[in-house]
Design an enzyme around this catalytic site. Sequence first.
Site, mmCIF file in Angstrom:
data_model
loop_
_atom_site.group_PDB
_atom_site.id
_atom_site.type_symbol
_atom_site.label_atom_id
_atom_site.label_comp_id
_atom_site.label_asym_id
_atom_site.label_seq_id
_atom_site.Cartn_x
_atom_site.Cartn_y
_atom_site.Cartn_z
ATOM 1 N N LYS A 124 0.860 -1.182 0.000
ATOM 2 C CA LYS A 124 0.000 0.000 0.000
ATOM 3 C C LYS A 124 0.889 1.222 0.000
ATOM 4 O O LYS A 124 2.040 1.155 0.453
ATOM 5 C CB LYS A 124 -0.884 0.024 1.257
ATOM 6 C CG LYS A 124 -2.168 0.787 1.066
ATOM 7 C CD LYS A 124 -3.226 -0.068 0.379
ATOM 8 C CE LYS A 124 -4.416 0.728 -0.041
ATOM 9 N NZ LYS A 124 -5.546 -0.155 -0.435
ATOM 10 N N ASP A 164 -6.847 4.083 -4.848
ATOM 11 C CA ASP A 164 -7.542 3.861 -3.568
ATOM 12 C C ASP A 164 -8.262 5.184 -3.312
ATOM 13 O O ASP A 164 -8.481 5.963 -4.247
ATOM 14 C CB ASP A 164 -6.537 3.508 -2.459
ATOM 15 C CG ASP A 164 -7.220 2.976 -1.196
ATOM 16 O OD1 ASP A 164 -7.583 1.797 -1.162
ATOM 17 O OD2 ASP A 164 -7.423 3.761 -0.242
#
Length: 447
Positions: A124, A164
Site C-alpha cells: 500500500k 484507492d
Amino acid sequence: MKTAEIMANLAAKHPGENEYLQAVQEVLESIEEVYNQHPEFEKAKIVERMVEPDRIFTFRVTWVDDKGEVQTNLGYRIQFNSAIGPYKGGLRFHKAVVPSMLKFLGFEQTFKNALTTLPMGGAKGGSDFDPVGKSNDEIMRFCQAFMTELWQCIGPDQDIPAGDVGVGGREIGFLYGMYKKLAREYNTGVLTGKGATWGGSILRPEATGFGALYFTQHLLQTAGKDIVGKKVALSGFGNVAWGAATKAKELGAKVVAISGPDGVCEIPDGITDEMIAYMLDMRASNRNKVEDMATKFPEKAKFTAGKKAWSIPCDIALPCAFQNELSEDDAKELQANGCWCCCEVSNMGCQPGAIHYFQNNGILFAPGKAVNAGGVATSGLEMTQNASHISWSAKEVDDKLHFIMQSIHEQCVKYGTQPDGHIDYVKGANIAGFMKVATAMLEQGII
Ligand code: 2IT
C-alpha cells in the site's frame, strides 16, 4: 501462538499506530486456533514475520500550487509481503494518511490478495496530500512530483500500485505518464486502473463495487435470502460506492441512502441512473460534499447535515468509504431500524465493537478483505492482460470477476463454518488468506 505477547511486542515497536494494531489483532484472534494446530508455523515464526512489512519507503513530495506557492507533502510505499507474488495494492491520497494507516492497509491487502486466487503479494502507499479543493492542474503536478520518487520503488514484476481513496483513473493517468518519462520503460503493467485505451482493464473502475454485490448475492443466497426489493444504505460517493450503487440497482435492490463527510442524502424512492452518473461528477469535483446530490435532485434526495447513512432505515448496509466509519452505536441504530445484513466494502470500515455487535445479534456480516477483493482481483486480471498484450471484453472480465467472488465466498464458507453450522465470515476470510500466505512463506524458507 502467544497473541498477547506478539501484540505487546508490535505495539512497542510501532507506538500509537492504532489502526495497524487493530488490523493485526483482528487477524490474530481469528487464526489462533488454526495456527496452534500447525507447530511448523510456530517454529518458523510465521506470524512474527508476517505482521511486519518487508520494507517501507518514505519520501518528500514537493510541488507548486496554482498560486505559485511551494507545497511539501509526505509520500510512502509500504511493501508488505511478497510470499505469493509481486507487491500489489493501491495508493491513497488523503490528508489523514500516516504510516499506521498504510501499514494496516498493506497488512489487510496481503490477506485480501491471497483470497483472490491470483498470485499477488500485498502493498500500500500514498500521501497526506489532500485532493479536496484542488484543481486539475494541481492534481497533475502533485502526481508528477510523487512519481519522481515512487518510480524507483516499483515495476511490473516488483510492485504494481493502483488507486484507492483519492486516486482514480485521472490520477493513475498522470502517474503513469510520469513513470514512462522517468523510467523510459513502456510496460503498461506497472500500474493498474489505467484508461481502457492504454492498457486498462475494461470494468476495473466498476470492479470493487460490482464484486462486492456479487459477494453479497452469494452471502444472501447461502442464508436463503434474496436482494430483490431490499433497501440498501451506503456511504461514500467515490469509485467504490458508485460501482456498488450501479450493481445494487441492476440486481433489483433500492439504494435509499448515500452519505459523505458532510451528512447523508436520503433517497426514499431509490437512486436513479441519473443520480448514479452524478456521483462521478461529485467525485471529480473534489468538493467532497454529498449535499450536492440533494442540490442537483431536490425532488428525489433529502440532505441532513451531520448524519451518517446508518441512521436511515434499510435492510442492507454497505460501508464504502473509510476505515472505522461504522461504530457500535451505528450498528445498534441500524438494527433498531430493521437492518439485518452488513457487507463491509471499505477496508476495515466497521469498528471492532460494531463487528462483535453484528455477530452477537444475528446480523449477517462479511469483512472488507473478502467483500471488496474484486477490485484488486480485476487489477490482477489487468496485469494478466498487460503481460500478454491483449484486451478482454467487458463480459470476459465480468465473468472472471464473478467466478473469483464466488471462489472467495466458498473459501469463507470452507474456513468459517462453525460447529453449529453458522458461517463466521471474518474467521473464514482471515484463515483462508492466512493459510495461503503462511504455507508459501514456509515453503520459501527463512528469509
Ligand atoms: O484496497 C484495495 O484493494 C485497492 N485499493 C485496490 C488495489 C489494487 O491494486 O487494485
